[in-house]
Design an enzyme around this catalytic site. Structure first.
Site, PDB file in Angstrom:
ATOM      1  N   ASP A 172       0.895  -1.175  -0.229  1.00  0.00           N
ATOM      2  CA  ASP A 172       0.057  -0.021  -0.098  1.00  0.00           C
ATOM      3  C   ASP A 172       0.809   1.353   0.092  1.00  0.00           C
ATOM      4  O   ASP A 172       2.125   0.868   0.327  1.00  0.00           O
ATOM      5  CB  ASP A 172      -0.854  -0.136   1.434  1.00  0.00           C
ATOM      6  CG  ASP A 172      -1.957   1.127   1.305  1.00  0.00           C
ATOM      7  OD1 ASP A 172      -2.208   1.691   0.018  1.00  0.00           O
ATOM      8  OD2 ASP A 172      -2.262   1.370   2.573  1.00  0.00           O
ATOM      9  N   GLU A 223       2.338   5.066  -4.079  1.00  0.00           N
ATOM     10  CA  GLU A 223       2.471   5.886  -5.245  1.00  0.00           C
ATOM     11  C   GLU A 223       3.729   6.724  -5.313  1.00  0.00           C
ATOM     12  O   GLU A 223       3.971   6.848  -6.433  1.00  0.00           O
ATOM     13  CB  GLU A 223       1.253   6.983  -4.900  1.00  0.00           C
ATOM     14  CG  GLU A 223       0.029   6.303  -5.076  1.00  0.00           C
ATOM     15  CD  GLU A 223      -0.510   5.109  -3.914  1.00  0.00           C
ATOM     16  OE1 GLU A 223      -0.017   5.840  -2.918  1.00  0.00           O
ATOM     17  OE2 GLU A 223      -1.141   4.321  -4.200  1.00  0.00           O
ATOM     18  N   ASP A 252      -8.944   3.573  -1.942  1.00  0.00           N
ATOM     19  CA  ASP A 252      -9.923   4.209  -1.030  1.00  0.00           C
ATOM     20  C   ASP A 252     -11.210   4.591  -1.417  1.00  0.00           C
ATOM     21  O   ASP A 252     -11.387   5.823  -1.437  1.00  0.00           O
ATOM     22  CB  ASP A 252      -9.165   5.177  -0.004  1.00  0.00           C
ATOM     23  CG  ASP A 252      -8.177   4.695   0.845  1.00  0.00           C
ATOM     24  OD1 ASP A 252      -7.947   3.313   0.759  1.00  0.00           O
ATOM     25  OD2 ASP A 252      -7.398   5.257   1.293  1.00  0.00           O
TER      26      ASP A 252
HETATM   27  C1  GLC Z   1      -4.635   3.325   2.861  1.00  0.00           C
HETATM   28  C2  GLC Z   1      -5.184   2.191   2.119  1.00  0.00           C
HETATM   29  C3  GLC Z   1      -6.165   1.362   2.876  1.00  0.00           C
HETATM   30  C4  GLC Z   1      -5.655   0.812   4.364  1.00  0.00           C
HETATM   31  C5  GLC Z   1      -4.947   2.158   4.933  1.00  0.00           C
HETATM   32  C6  GLC Z   1      -4.574   1.892   6.260  1.00  0.00           C
HETATM   33  O1  GLC Z   1      -5.638   4.349   3.131  1.00  0.00           O
HETATM   34  O2  GLC Z   1      -5.870   2.333   0.885  1.00  0.00           O
HETATM   35  O3  GLC Z   1      -6.779   0.190   2.233  1.00  0.00           O
HETATM   36  O4  GLC Z   1      -6.515   0.373   5.317  1.00  0.00           O
HETATM   37  O5  GLC Z   1      -4.103   2.628   4.108  1.00  0.00           O
HETATM   38  O6  GLC Z   1      -3.337   0.949   6.234  1.00  0.00           O
END
Ligand code: GLC
Length: 654
Positions: free
Chosen positions: A326, A329, A397
């Site tokens: 995650d 980017e 998200d």
């Molecule tokens: C980001 C991710 C989400 C995750 C969060 C905490 O917002 O996109 O899926 O739960 O981070 O790690």
């Protein structure tokens, strides 16, 4: 080619694509509006910023051309009339049609005209604008802010051929271990290991199949990657063993940001080996993410990828079966990374759009090396062209709003034809509070979507099915069971996808390119070429209109036969997602009691047929390793003629 030279491209003797002969014609601005804006903002209206290093292709746009792909960009399925920017972006606000960028940058699109179909892969990692007849309906253009013009023209008779060419160049989505196609449960967060176990038990108690639970950032020690919180998650190995007894696997999140902490092994080792990106003055670049002040591994360096990849051993030793990447980017909390932050491959402006790609590659290669021959599973938020070789992707998200069910289908359809066939959106919606009805319809919309995960954000209403009443639980159970019934078919399609690039889930236009009615349909999709799904994406509905393309189809539930090329009204009470099956379909399905994919043994698989003409190859392997690539698989070809089904063994390797 010189600057003023123009290119015409012919395919099979027919002119298919021409450069636009004139200069771009931007729409005229209303001078009065400009004056008003100048007054409002207290400054004069500036000219468009000059981009001196940019390179652009401008191509003629046919009157009826439709345009697809570009990965996860929001808006319509058909991107004609819109403009987008490839710049991997993490924006937590609800994603709407007017967003120009999201997490992924896949510079590939398909133009479907009346007489032709071709793809363009504009392989340049800098920030890039795609304008598909938004500025002017006579042309489309691709403008890279910097770098080389390096684009591939991929002609075909239809979208399938073009996707085949694109994936033969950039790689196909591989066949995953079979449990990946099961149901995943997640939440940011499950705060203790006991809670994770309780979640698994609750699925079993309520007889809702589940294969995977995801651990979000809370399992770590102060969000330090590759560590565990020894109070809340003291024995993850023990946890994974208990889950294994229940047929459930664990996936854990790993973000790229490494906490700046002199006593932390990842920071120390990384500093010693010069693993992190630098500022222009040579110091290690710092920004902030979940752990606070953090540094960013340079995944464009082979040595860093190997180092990072080897850290997957830590997770594997704790019984973790897949890794969720995650924030790659890369996201940062103290403003964006400046364009000139230094990586081995170049400055941040060049690396930004491929940062997530190389993180996923590092993770994939680490798992491939260290996980005993099992097929790695990496899930990513950021991606570039070709990332499909290393990871599946989810759409980040989203929110618990009705518009995001529709968005999830547009994104899944476009991601699938952009090569990233292992994809899906957070079921129930990540941000905001879900409602029971919304949750059910989210599940139904995703019923056959390759990556199937319920996930939600901290502080929002919980959305495991049992947070709601019996009606909701029953509807979710029914939907999840429908998915599990189709897993043998999904697995066959996933194998085919690895071989040919043909996506598992497809927009209708992929299957019926000549039918103009389907050019912008994404609230219906196909699972392979036999199954059409038409989920309800609005509240309060008991029925929905469904467009059935040409040919005969059967209602999956009632067996009623419909002719195609028309709209029908399908019955769709809360616990039913309309599904129609093509005449001539041959579909391997799983019957009987199924708690997880482990229960889908070959004796439980039967072949559904729907009278007509068709053929299909059913495939079996060990569901886990790469042995199939060395012949350890069975393949049986079924042929249907009317109601007569014939079987021919193509390969026997098990
Ligand atoms: C980001 C991710 C989400 C995750 C969060 C905490 O917002 O996109 O899926 O739960 O981070 O790690």
């Amino acid at each position: 080619m010189k600057d003023n030279e123009k290119l015409d491209i012919y395919y099979k003797g027919k002119l298919v694509l021409s450069d636009y002969e004139k200069a771009r014609k931007k729409g005229e601005k209303n001078p009065y509006e400009d004056l008003a804006i100048a007054e409002l903002e207290g400054h004069t209206v500036g000219k468009d910023e000059e981009k001196t290093d940019s390179v652009t292709i401008i191509k003629k746009l046919g009157k009826d051309d439709a345009i697809y792909d570009l990965g996860d960009k929001p808006g319509c399925l058909n991107k004609r009339g819109y403009s987008y920017v490839n710049w991997n972006t993490d924006d937590p606000a609800p994603h709407v049609d007017s967003f120009k960028s999201l997490y992924k940058s896949i510079p590939f699109f398909i133009v479907l005209g009346d007489e032709y179909c071709y793809g363009i892969f504009a392989d340049n990692t800098y920030k890039t604008t795609f304008d598909f007849g938004y500025e002017n309906t006579d042309y489309y253009f691709v403008e890279h802010e910097k770098g080389e013009l390096d684009y591939y023209f991929m002609p075909g008779n239809d979208m399938a051929e073009v996707v085949g060419l694109y994936t033969s160049l950039t790689g196909t989505t591989p066949l995953y271990q079979r449990w990946i196609y099961g149901s995943h449960q997640s939440r940011w967060g499950y705060y203790t290991q006991d809670e994770v176990l309780d979640i698994a038990d609750k699925f079993r108690e309520l007889d809702i199949p589940c294969d995977v639970i995801h651990m979000d950032i809370d399992y770590m020690n102060g969000y330090r990657v590759f560590t565990f919180d020894d109070k809340k998650f003291p024995d993850v190995k023990g946890l994974s063993e208990k889950l294994a007894d229940r047929g459930v696997k664990l996936i854990s999140i790993i973000d790229p940001g490494v906490k700046k902490d002199e006593d932390y092994f990842m920071y120390k080792e990384g500093m010693e080996m010069d693993a992190f990106a630098h500022d222009t003055d040579g110091s290690v670049y710092e920004n902030a993410v979940w752990p606070g002040t953090s540094v960013f591994p340079d995944f464009t360096k082979q040595s860093v990828r190997s180092w990072w990849g080897d850290k997957t051993k830590i997770l594997l030793e704790h019984g973790i079966s897949g890794i969720w990447n995650d924030m790659n980017e890369p996201a940062s909390f103290n403003g964006p990374l400046p364009d000139d932050v230094q990586f081995e491959y170049g400055a941040h402006e060049k690396v930004h759009n491929i940062y997530g790609h190389f993180m996923a590659k590092a993770t994939y290669e680490g798992l491939a090396k260290n996980d005993g021959g099992k097929r790695p599973f990496v899930l990513t938020r950021a991606a570039y062209a070709g990332s499909q070789k290393y990871c599946g992707g989810w759409t980040g998200d989203n929110h618990s709003i009705w518009a995001h069910i529709a968005l999830s289908l547009e994104q899944v359809c476009n991601l699938s034809v952009s090569g990233l066939a292992m994809c899906g959106s957070d079921i129930g919606g990540f941000g905001s509070d879900t409602t029971p009805e919304l949750l059910v319809r989210f599940y139904e919309a995703a019923v056959f979507v390759p990556f199937f995960r319920n996930h939600s954000a901290m502080g929002t209403r919980r959305q495991e099915p049992w947070q709601f009443d019996e009606t909701t639980i029953d509807a979710v159970r029914k939907t999840v069971k429908l998915r599990y019934r189709f897993i043998p078919y999904i697995y066959d399609l996933a194998h085919e996808c690895e071989k040919t690039g043909a996506p598992i889930v497809r927009p209708l236009v992929y299957e019926y390119p000549a039918d103009k009615h389907v050019r912008n349909i994404s609230d219906e999709y196909m699972l392979g070429s036999f199954v059409l799904v038409a989920p309800v994406i609005a509240p309060g509905k008991e029925a929905r209109e469904v467009y059935l393309p040409d040919g005969d189809r059967y209602d999956y539930y009632t067996g009623e036969k419909y002719s195609g090329g028309r709209y029908i009204l399908a019955d769709a009470p809360l616990d039913k997602v309309p599904v129609f099956i093509k005449a001539g379909a041959i579909i391997p399905v799983a019957d009987g009691e199924i708690r997880s994919t482990e229960d889908i043994t070959e004796d439980k698989i039967s072949i559904l047929t729907y009278p007509g003409k068709g053929s299909f190859v059913h495939y079996q392997d060990d569901n886990e390793t790469f042995a199939y690539r060395n012949g350890a698989y069975n393949a049986v070809e079924y042929t249907l003629d009317g109601e007569t089904l014939e079987k021919r063994v193509l390969h026997k390797g098990l």
